[in-house]
Write an enzyme that holds these catalytic residues in place. Structure first.
Site, PDB file in Angstrom:
ATOM      1  N   ARG A 141       0.857  -1.095   0.051  1.00  0.00           N
ATOM      2  CA  ARG A 141       0.038   0.002   0.010  1.00  0.00           C
ATOM      3  C   ARG A 141       1.137   1.229  -0.026  1.00  0.00           C
ATOM      4  O   ARG A 141       2.138   1.206   0.713  1.00  0.00           O
ATOM      5  CB  ARG A 141      -1.057  -0.271   1.219  1.00  0.00           C
ATOM      6  CG  ARG A 141      -1.767  -1.197   1.367  1.00  0.00           C
ATOM      7  CD  ARG A 141      -2.535  -1.100   2.618  1.00  0.00           C
ATOM      8  NE  ARG A 141      -3.584  -2.185   2.841  1.00  0.00           N
ATOM      9  CZ  ARG A 141      -3.211  -3.269   3.544  1.00  0.00           C
ATOM     10  NH1 ARG A 141      -2.099  -3.520   3.966  1.00  0.00           N
ATOM     11  NH2 ARG A 141      -4.440  -4.307   3.459  1.00  0.00           N
ATOM     12  N   LYS A 165      -1.957  -2.616   8.011  1.00  0.00           N
ATOM     13  CA  LYS A 165      -3.152  -2.185   8.676  1.00  0.00           C
ATOM     14  C   LYS A 165      -3.363  -3.056  10.134  1.00  0.00           C
ATOM     15  O   LYS A 165      -2.987  -4.032  10.401  1.00  0.00           O
ATOM     16  CB  LYS A 165      -4.575  -2.452   7.992  1.00  0.00           C
ATOM     17  CG  LYS A 165      -4.751  -1.615   6.624  1.00  0.00           C
ATOM     18  CD  LYS A 165      -6.012  -1.878   6.210  1.00  0.00           C
ATOM     19  CE  LYS A 165      -6.300  -0.703   4.971  1.00  0.00           C
ATOM     20  NZ  LYS A 165      -7.500  -1.024   4.342  1.00  0.00           N
ATOM     21  N   HIS A 239      -2.631   2.476  -5.712  1.00  0.00           N
ATOM     22  CA  HIS A 239      -3.381   1.317  -5.463  1.00  0.00           C
ATOM     23  C   HIS A 239      -3.589   0.314  -6.754  1.00  0.00           C
ATOM     24  O   HIS A 239      -3.473  -0.769  -6.772  1.00  0.00           O
ATOM     25  CB  HIS A 239      -4.798   1.607  -4.642  1.00  0.00           C
ATOM     26  CG  HIS A 239      -5.273   0.619  -3.927  1.00  0.00           C
ATOM     27  ND1 HIS A 239      -4.237   0.354  -2.637  1.00  0.00           N
ATOM     28  CD2 HIS A 239      -6.033  -0.435  -3.743  1.00  0.00           C
ATOM     29  CE1 HIS A 239      -5.073  -0.648  -1.987  1.00  0.00           C
ATOM     30  NE2 HIS A 239      -6.193  -0.999  -2.749  1.00  0.00           N
ATOM     31  N   ARG A 242      -0.888  -1.953  -6.899  1.00  0.00           N
ATOM     32  CA  ARG A 242      -1.099  -3.223  -6.116  1.00  0.00           C
ATOM     33  C   ARG A 242      -2.083  -4.057  -6.578  1.00  0.00           C
ATOM     34  O   ARG A 242      -1.897  -5.459  -6.393  1.00  0.00           O
ATOM     35  CB  ARG A 242      -1.658  -2.673  -4.645  1.00  0.00           C
ATOM     36  CG  ARG A 242      -2.062  -3.560  -3.501  1.00  0.00           C
ATOM     37  CD  ARG A 242      -2.164  -2.995  -2.370  1.00  0.00           C
ATOM     38  NE  ARG A 242      -3.039  -3.792  -1.263  1.00  0.00           N
ATOM     39  CZ  ARG A 242      -2.578  -4.439  -0.464  1.00  0.00           C
ATOM     40  NH1 ARG A 242      -1.426  -4.635  -0.515  1.00  0.00           N
ATOM     41  NH2 ARG A 242      -3.468  -5.086   0.471  1.00  0.00           N
ATOM     42  N   HIS A 265      -3.915  -9.374   3.164  1.00  0.00           N
ATOM     43  CA  HIS A 265      -5.531  -9.305   3.506  1.00  0.00           C
ATOM     44  C   HIS A 265      -5.709 -10.285   4.710  1.00  0.00           C
ATOM     45  O   HIS A 265      -5.389 -11.538   5.008  1.00  0.00           O
ATOM     46  CB  HIS A 265      -6.225  -9.862   2.287  1.00  0.00           C
ATOM     47  CG  HIS A 265      -6.066  -8.978   1.460  1.00  0.00           C
ATOM     48  ND1 HIS A 265      -6.324  -9.138   0.140  1.00  0.00           N
ATOM     49  CD2 HIS A 265      -6.053  -7.429   1.208  1.00  0.00           C
ATOM     50  CE1 HIS A 265      -6.304  -7.927  -0.810  1.00  0.00           C
ATOM     51  NE2 HIS A 265      -6.379  -6.959  -0.016  1.00  0.00           N
ATOM     52  N   TYR A 274      -9.712 -10.807  -7.348  1.00  0.00           N
ATOM     53  CA  TYR A 274      -8.640 -10.959  -8.172  1.00  0.00           C
ATOM     54  C   TYR A 274      -8.651 -12.158  -9.059  1.00  0.00           C
ATOM     55  O   TYR A 274      -8.443 -11.898 -10.041  1.00  0.00           O
ATOM     56  CB  TYR A 274      -7.137 -10.573  -7.682  1.00  0.00           C
ATOM     57  CG  TYR A 274      -6.900  -9.490  -7.102  1.00  0.00           C
ATOM     58  CD1 TYR A 274      -6.667  -8.241  -7.660  1.00  0.00           C
ATOM     59  CD2 TYR A 274      -6.709  -9.329  -5.606  1.00  0.00           C
ATOM     60  CE1 TYR A 274      -6.549  -6.980  -6.989  1.00  0.00           C
ATOM     61  CE2 TYR A 274      -6.841  -8.189  -5.120  1.00  0.00           C
ATOM     62  CZ  TYR A 274      -6.452  -7.024  -5.925  1.00  0.00           C
ATOM     63  OH  TYR A 274      -6.200  -5.549  -5.153  1.00  0.00           O
TER      64      TYR A 274
END
Length: 296
Positions: A141, A165, A239, A242, A265, A274
């Site tokens: 990110r 995150k 992004h 990414r 994730h 994806y």
């Protein structure tokens, strides 16, 4: 609770605050306020969001903020019922991510090298090219990239430790081209150090007030690199690189769990989008390249 228990990012906290303020404003004239609202009033608010014509993602986030609020209220014992629990919200179709082809990524990197006042591959171009290489090679990110310390790339590592995150750490791979770009950049990194801060620990320092290159400034430079590469800037963002990382991995045969781990994730359902993108592109290749393919 969101800040302390869930380690929510500052932007997330700001967004939730605005969402709950919006709900409170709507309910102020219809009940004794957000905390005491009824299911009918929450249903009216959810319906009103759809009538405003706002983006579906924004409306969905506001509904989610309200639901999260009432789960917290019930958990704290402030009331015994959740007025949002039985209120259905319109299902939101998940948009497929924007994509860049491998050729476009290569052109973007070339455009990044040409960035700068002189456009001759000077220090600014080398820094930007290095950042694009890192985003594409590691699936970072932009917030993770600009937060990297210089120590993360000591001794020419094959992997870097990234804090994502919620403060969770993961290993991100570095490709050969990314490592080569890093070596070149490290030599010219002192060019960007503030005169009064030669010990700046940031991998990508800046002479600006924050002491490190901002995500916003990087996005601006990326737009200019896209123009130099002959790519519509609307197709390009940090992004999107990414997204390209994840999609190209799946197209190359990587399994979904590996991509999930590399992206950081928590839920594999976030990664599964994806597979749709990769399948659509592979299907298009078959129909356009297979010798027995026929137009309908």
């Amino acid at each position: 609770m969101m800040a302390v228990e869930r380690a929510a990012a500052k932007n997330t906290l700001t967004a939730y605050g605005k969402d709950l303020a919006d709900a409170g404003g709507f309910l102020a004239g219809r009940s004794s306020g957000l905390a005491a609202a009824t299911s009918e009033e929450i249903e009216a608010y959810f319906a009103e969001l759809g009538a405003r014509g706002m983006a579906a993602a924004t409306a969905a986030r506001r509904r989610a903020a309200v639901r999260q609020f009432y789960r917290f209220v019930v958990g704290e014992g402030w009331r015994t019922d959740d007025p949002s629990r039985r209120v259905d919200a319109p299902k939101q179709g998940r948009p497929l991510p924007k994509l860049l082809s491998r050729d476009e990524v290569e052109r973007l990197i070339d455009g990044a090298r040409a960035f700068g006042e002189k456009g001759d591959g000077g220090a600014e171009g080398l820094r930007l090219a290095c950042m694009v290489e890192l985003l594409y090679a590691s699936g970072l990110r932009i917030s993770e990239l600009v937060a990297l310390p210089l120590s993360a790339v000591a001794r020419d590592p094959a992997f870097i430790i990234v804090k994502g995150k919620g403060g969770k750490e993961r290993l991100a791979p570095l490709s050969g081209p990314a490592r080569a770009a890093l070596k070149v950049y490290i030599d010219i990194r002192p060019t960007f150090l503030p005169k009064s801060d030669k010990a700046n620990p940031a991998l990508f320092p800046s002479r600006g007030a924050g002491g490190r290159l901002s995500a916003r400034r990087f996005a601006q430079m990326l737009d200019e690199a896209a123009l130099k590469a002959g790519i519509d800037p609307a197709k390009v963002s940090p992004h999107v690189l990414r997204h390209a990382f994840a999609t190209h991995l799946l197209e190359g045969g990587a399994d979904l769990r590996t991509v999930q781990t590399l992206l950081g994730h928590v839920d594999i359902s976030t990664t599964q989008i994806y597979t749709h993108v990769a399948s659509d592109r592979l299907s298009a290749v078959v129909h356009s390249k297979h010798p027995l393919a026929r137009d309908a």
